[in-house]
Design a protein around this motif. Structure first.
Motif, short mmCIF file in Angstrom:
data_model
loop_
_atom_site.label_atom_id
_atom_site.label_comp_id
_atom_site.label_asym_id
_atom_site.label_seq_id
_atom_site.Cartn_x
_atom_site.Cartn_y
_atom_site.Cartn_z
N ALA A 45 9.37 -2.99 -9.42
CA ALA A 45 8.55 -4.04 -8.81
C ALA A 45 8.56 -3.92 -7.28
CB ALA A 45 9.05 -5.42 -9.24
N PHE A 46 9.72 -3.64 -6.72
CA PHE A 46 9.84 -3.50 -5.27
C PHE A 46 9.01 -2.31 -4.76
CE2 PHE A 46 12.03 -1.49 -1.65
CZ PHE A 46 11.89 -2.52 -0.72
N ILE A 47 9.16 -1.16 -5.42
CA ILE A 47 8.42 0.03 -5.03
C ILE A 47 6.91 -0.20 -5.18
CG2 ILE A 47 7.96 2.45 -5.60
CD1 ILE A 47 10.61 2.02 -4.15
N GLN A 48 6.52 -0.87 -6.26
CA GLN A 48 5.11 -1.12 -6.48
C GLN A 48 4.52 -2.03 -5.40
OE1 GLN A 48 3.44 0.63 -8.82
NE2 GLN A 48 1.72 -0.13 -7.62
N ARG A 49 5.29 -3.04 -4.97
CA ARG A 49 4.82 -3.92 -3.89
C ARG A 49 4.60 -3.13 -2.60
NH1 ARG A 49 8.75 -7.46 -5.88
NH2 ARG A 49 10.13 -6.98 -4.14
N ILE A 50 5.54 -2.23 -2.30
CA ILE A 50 5.40 -1.41 -1.10
C ILE A 50 4.18 -0.51 -1.22
CG2 ILE A 50 6.46 0.48 0.22
CD1 ILE A 50 9.16 -0.83 -0.36
N CYS A 51 4.02 0.12 -2.37
CA CYS A 51 2.87 1.01 -2.57
C CYS A 51 1.56 0.25 -2.48
CB CYS A 51 2.98 1.72 -3.92
SG CYS A 51 4.31 2.92 -3.98
N ASP A 52 1.51 -0.95 -3.03
CA ASP A 52 0.29 -1.76 -2.97
C ASP A 52 -0.01 -2.18 -1.54
OD1 ASP A 52 0.02 -1.53 -5.69
OD2 ASP A 52 0.83 -3.53 -6.13
N ARG A 53 1.02 -2.58 -0.81
CA ARG A 53 0.83 -3.04 0.56
C ARG A 53 0.29 -1.94 1.46
NH1 ARG A 53 5.95 -5.41 3.06
NH2 ARG A 53 5.50 -7.02 1.54
N TYR A 54 0.84 -0.74 1.32
CA TYR A 54 0.46 0.36 2.21
C TYR A 54 -0.47 1.37 1.54
CZ TYR A 54 4.15 -1.57 5.07
OH TYR A 54 4.92 -2.42 5.81
N TRP B 186 0.02 3.67 -0.69
CA TRP B 186 0.58 5.02 -0.62
C TRP B 186 0.38 5.80 -1.92
CZ3 TRP B 186 5.85 3.41 1.82
CH2 TRP B 186 5.68 3.26 3.19
N LEU B 187 0.85 5.23 -3.01
CA LEU B 187 0.92 5.98 -4.27
C LEU B 187 0.29 5.19 -5.41
CD1 LEU B 187 4.71 6.95 -4.11
CD2 LEU B 187 2.80 8.44 -3.62
N PRO B 188 -0.12 5.90 -6.44
CA PRO B 188 -0.50 5.17 -7.65
C PRO B 188 0.76 4.57 -8.28
CG PRO B 188 -0.54 7.53 -8.04
CD PRO B 188 -0.27 7.33 -6.58
N GLU B 189 0.59 3.82 -9.32
CA GLU B 189 1.74 3.14 -9.94
C GLU B 189 2.78 4.15 -10.39
OE1 GLU B 189 2.64 0.29 -13.74
OE2 GLU B 189 0.71 0.20 -12.79
N ALA B 190 4.00 3.98 -9.92
CA ALA B 190 5.11 4.86 -10.28
C ALA B 190 5.88 4.24 -11.43
CB ALA B 190 6.03 5.07 -9.08
N SER B 191 6.28 5.07 -12.38
CA SER B 191 7.03 4.54 -13.51
C SER B 191 8.43 4.17 -13.05
CB SER B 191 7.11 5.58 -14.63
OG SER B 191 7.99 6.62 -14.27
N PRO B 192 9.02 3.16 -13.70
CA PRO B 192 10.40 2.78 -13.33
C PRO B 192 11.38 3.93 -13.48
CG PRO B 192 9.42 1.13 -14.76
CD PRO B 192 8.47 2.27 -14.70
#
Length: 120
Positions: free
Chosen positions: A57-66, A68-74
């Protein structure tokens, strides 16, 4: 030791640059190799499920904000975290390697620069 200290005194910038280069390379190469190996072999040491969920969830929030990346699997994120932790555990070995190899790299770099400079 005196021999190396004299060389460092003669070209401190080259030796510091060589040390920093080796120290960073000794982090990047193992990180990519370990992470890639875990991903390729579909391996992940035990990581609690809630840690995977929170980290994802943390990584996805960062990726969404900037964006950067498509959805990364946990699992992919956890493999990266494990690889990063292993590289951090190896800091004493990386430091020893960097200190030991810096004079050699500095010498080779200086020789190369002199050779190129003489040819121009």
């Amino acid at each position: 030791m005196r021999k190396y200290a004299d060389k460092v005194k003669q070209a401190p910038t080259t030796h510091v640059a060589a040390f920093l280069f080796l120290h960073e390379i000794s982090a990047i190469v193992p990180l990519v190799a370990i992470w890639g190996s875990m991903y390729y072999f579909d391996y992940l040491p035990f990581v609690p499920e809630n840690v995977l969920d929170q980290g994802s969830a943390f990584i996805q929030r960062i990726c969404d904000r900037y964006t950067w990346l498509p959805e990364a699997s946990p699992k992919f994120v956890a493999q990266g975290c494990v690889a990063y932790g292993l590289v951090k555990l190896a800091v004493p070995l990386r430091l020893l390697f960097s200190f030991a190899a810096a004079p050699w790299l500095a010498n080779k770099t200086t020789t190369l620069v002199k050779y190129i400079g003489g040819r121009m």
